[in-house]
Design a protein around this motif. Sequence first.
Motif, mmCIF file in Angstrom:
data_model
loop_
_atom_site.group_PDB
_atom_site.id
_atom_site.type_symbol
_atom_site.label_atom_id
_atom_site.label_comp_id
_atom_site.label_asym_id
_atom_site.label_seq_id
_atom_site.Cartn_x
_atom_site.Cartn_y
_atom_site.Cartn_z
ATOM 1 N N LEU A 1 0.864 -1.183 0.000
ATOM 2 C CA LEU A 1 0.000 0.000 0.000
ATOM 3 C C LEU A 1 0.900 1.233 0.000
ATOM 4 O O LEU A 1 1.702 1.422 0.924
ATOM 5 C CB LEU A 1 -0.910 0.006 1.230
ATOM 6 C CG LEU A 1 -1.831 -1.200 1.385
ATOM 7 C CD1 LEU A 1 -2.539 -1.161 2.744
ATOM 8 C CD2 LEU A 1 -2.862 -1.251 0.269
ATOM 9 N N ALA A 2 0.777 2.049 -1.024
ATOM 10 C CA ALA A 2 1.659 3.209 -1.152
ATOM 11 C C ALA A 2 1.554 4.152 0.039
ATOM 12 O O ALA A 2 2.532 4.797 0.420
ATOM 13 C CB ALA A 2 1.350 3.964 -2.443
ATOM 14 N N CYS A 3 0.377 4.225 0.650
ATOM 15 C CA CYS A 3 0.180 5.153 1.762
ATOM 16 C C CYS A 3 0.825 4.673 3.056
ATOM 17 O O CYS A 3 0.933 5.439 4.016
ATOM 18 C CB CYS A 3 -1.307 5.418 1.987
ATOM 19 S SG CYS A 3 -2.211 4.056 2.765
ATOM 20 N N GLN A 4 1.250 3.391 3.097
ATOM 21 C CA GLN A 4 1.825 2.828 4.317
ATOM 22 C C GLN A 4 3.213 2.232 4.101
ATOM 23 O O GLN A 4 3.842 1.783 5.053
ATOM 24 C CB GLN A 4 0.894 1.737 4.858
ATOM 25 C CG GLN A 4 -0.457 2.240 5.323
ATOM 26 C CD GLN A 4 -0.361 3.122 6.541
ATOM 27 O OE1 GLN A 4 0.385 2.826 7.485
ATOM 28 N NE2 GLN A 4 -1.095 4.228 6.561
ATOM 29 N N CYS A 5 3.678 2.240 2.859
ATOM 30 C CA CYS A 5 4.948 1.601 2.522
ATOM 31 C C CYS A 5 6.096 2.604 2.589
ATOM 32 O O CYS A 5 6.015 3.693 2.013
ATOM 33 C CB CYS A 5 4.857 0.995 1.128
ATOM 34 S SG CYS A 5 6.404 0.285 0.531
ATOM 35 N N ARG A 6 7.173 2.228 3.277
ATOM 36 C CA ARG A 6 8.371 3.073 3.376
ATOM 37 C C ARG A 6 9.573 2.309 2.840
ATOM 38 O O ARG A 6 9.902 1.234 3.351
ATOM 39 C CB ARG A 6 8.606 3.499 4.824
ATOM 40 C CG ARG A 6 7.550 4.466 5.350
ATOM 41 C CD ARG A 6 7.751 4.781 6.825
ATOM 42 N NE ARG A 6 6.869 5.868 7.235
ATOM 43 C CZ ARG A 6 5.592 5.700 7.602
ATOM 44 N NH1 ARG A 6 5.061 4.487 7.604
ATOM 45 N NH2 ARG A 6 4.852 6.743 7.963
ATOM 46 N N PRO A 7 10.263 2.840 1.816
ATOM 47 C CA PRO A 7 11.456 2.186 1.276
ATOM 48 C C PRO A 7 12.571 2.111 2.319
ATOM 49 O O PRO A 7 12.778 3.055 3.092
ATOM 50 C CB PRO A 7 11.862 3.096 0.116
ATOM 51 C CG PRO A 7 10.609 3.832 -0.258
ATOM 52 C CD PRO A 7 9.895 4.041 1.041
ATOM 53 N N ILE A 8 13.300 0.982 2.320
ATOM 54 C CA ILE A 8 14.389 0.809 3.287
ATOM 55 C C ILE A 8 15.736 0.654 2.599
ATOM 56 O O ILE A 8 16.717 1.302 2.969
ATOM 57 C CB ILE A 8 14.111 -0.409 4.199
ATOM 58 C CG1 ILE A 8 12.895 -0.132 5.096
ATOM 59 C CG2 ILE A 8 15.324 -0.722 5.070
ATOM 60 C CD1 ILE A 8 12.546 -1.254 6.031
ATOM 61 N N SER A 9 15.784 -0.206 1.576
ATOM 62 C CA SER A 9 17.072 -0.418 0.918
ATOM 63 C C SER A 9 16.863 -0.961 -0.491
ATOM 64 O O SER A 9 15.768 -1.426 -0.830
ATOM 65 C CB SER A 9 17.936 -1.391 1.729
ATOM 66 O OG SER A 9 17.324 -2.675 1.760
ATOM 67 N N GLY A 10 17.933 -0.885 -1.301
ATOM 68 C CA GLY A 10 17.905 -1.470 -2.633
ATOM 69 C C GLY A 10 17.376 -0.525 -3.691
ATOM 70 O O GLY A 10 16.972 0.607 -3.414
ATOM 71 N N ASN A 11 17.394 -1.016 -4.929
ATOM 72 C CA ASN A 11 16.882 -0.249 -6.064
ATOM 73 C C ASN A 11 15.403 -0.579 -6.244
ATOM 74 O O ASN A 11 15.033 -1.534 -6.947
ATOM 75 C CB ASN A 11 17.675 -0.588 -7.335
ATOM 76 C CG ASN A 11 19.135 -0.185 -7.217
ATOM 77 O OD1 ASN A 11 19.446 0.896 -6.728
ATOM 78 N ND2 ASN A 11 20.024 -1.075 -7.637
ATOM 79 N N ILE A 12 14.565 0.194 -5.625
ATOM 80 C CA ILE A 12 13.144 -0.111 -5.552
ATOM 81 C C ILE A 12 12.392 0.454 -6.746
ATOM 82 O O ILE A 12 12.601 1.604 -7.158
ATOM 83 C CB ILE A 12 12.550 0.433 -4.243
ATOM 84 C CG1 ILE A 12 13.031 -0.431 -3.060
ATOM 85 C CG2 ILE A 12 11.034 0.493 -4.289
ATOM 86 C CD1 ILE A 12 12.579 0.048 -1.708
ATOM 87 N N THR A 13 11.488 -0.381 -7.292
ATOM 88 C CA THR A 13 10.562 0.053 -8.318
ATOM 89 C C THR A 13 9.155 -0.228 -7.850
ATOM 90 O O THR A 13 8.844 -1.348 -7.427
ATOM 91 C CB THR A 13 10.799 -0.668 -9.663
ATOM 92 O OG1 THR A 13 12.115 -0.359 -10.134
ATOM 93 C CG2 THR A 13 9.772 -0.245 -10.700
ATOM 94 N N VAL A 14 8.297 0.787 -7.897
ATOM 95 C CA VAL A 14 6.900 0.667 -7.492
ATOM 96 C C VAL A 14 6.038 0.665 -8.750
ATOM 97 O O VAL A 14 6.137 1.588 -9.562
ATOM 98 C CB VAL A 14 6.489 1.818 -6.564
ATOM 99 C CG1 VAL A 14 5.020 1.693 -6.175
ATOM 100 C CG2 VAL A 14 7.377 1.849 -5.316
#
Length: 347
Positions: A330-343
Amino acid sequence: MSKTRYHNLEVAEVIEETHDSKSVVFKIPQDQKDAFEYLPGQFLTLKVPYDGKQLVRCYSLASSPHVEVVHKVTIKRVDGGRISNWINDEVKVGDSIEVMPPAGLFYLNEASNDVILFGGGSGITPVISILKSALKTTDRKVKLVYANRDEESVIFREELKQIEQNHSDRLDIVYIYDTVHGFLNPDMVKEVTTGHVGAEFYICGPGPFMDTVENTLLSEGEEKSRIHVERFVSPADPDEAAALEAEAIAAAGDSTVTAFKVELDGEEHTIDYEKGDTVLKSMLKAGIDAPFSCEEGMCGACMCEIEGGESQLGINEVLTDEELEEGWTLACQCRPISGNITVKFPD
């Protein structure tokens, strides 16, 4: 930067449906009609002051946007249910309630196959909305399997009777009463779905009821993509939600992400990331028109897939364990932590 979340709506009508359920019809101001457009099967989110807290509850629209001009939600009394009992006991015409615009991913699709609906108790509310729209806007055959404790517990009994008479060539309704037939079981599910292989299935009701229907359909070889289930839970109280959010922020405190990619509406964006922000907040800061509604992890409007890194999900009242394993968040609750993230947002 964000959309208006709650609107004060006046109660236009209160309808006693059964001995333990009432419908509430809201008056939608002219300047808010666009915001309150909805798809058959979606729900409204109500914020209600109760015992010093602001409690939030989601209630499906039992009205159909293709048949009625009103916005009607129907609430059944629940043992110990603070808001359901308050609505049944206290709400009256002229009252004002804070309401969020319609949301939800459980709605009639545009396929041409049969529509088979399973409603258990008050789970009839989104189901009857889908039923009315399917009959009004398509030529698809529709079957409703409606389970209740007994005949007196049937919500919308007279309305359903009239609809069935008006559409006898396309609509079939099967009533199941616990006191007469026992609880819905796999054999019953197989019997009522005979001749409807490849149909589109919509299920809403108590947990065990929905599990029985879904598991039976899957065991019979129906595709999971054609089985739609609407599950509602009571969101955490404000203090509990705040604690969960604080825990999620703390868990993401060591984030090493400075930017991430987003795929939305056929376009790719690179978004700068500030530690502590959610994916949604980062997108809004960047001027991206992200899909969202409640911002509280319960409507599913901002569902997306996340790939190529680690992230922290806060409050989640929507996604199943299986969906989480598949990479949904869920974009409203998701927080990136590490890595090359693609949403990636669904088309």
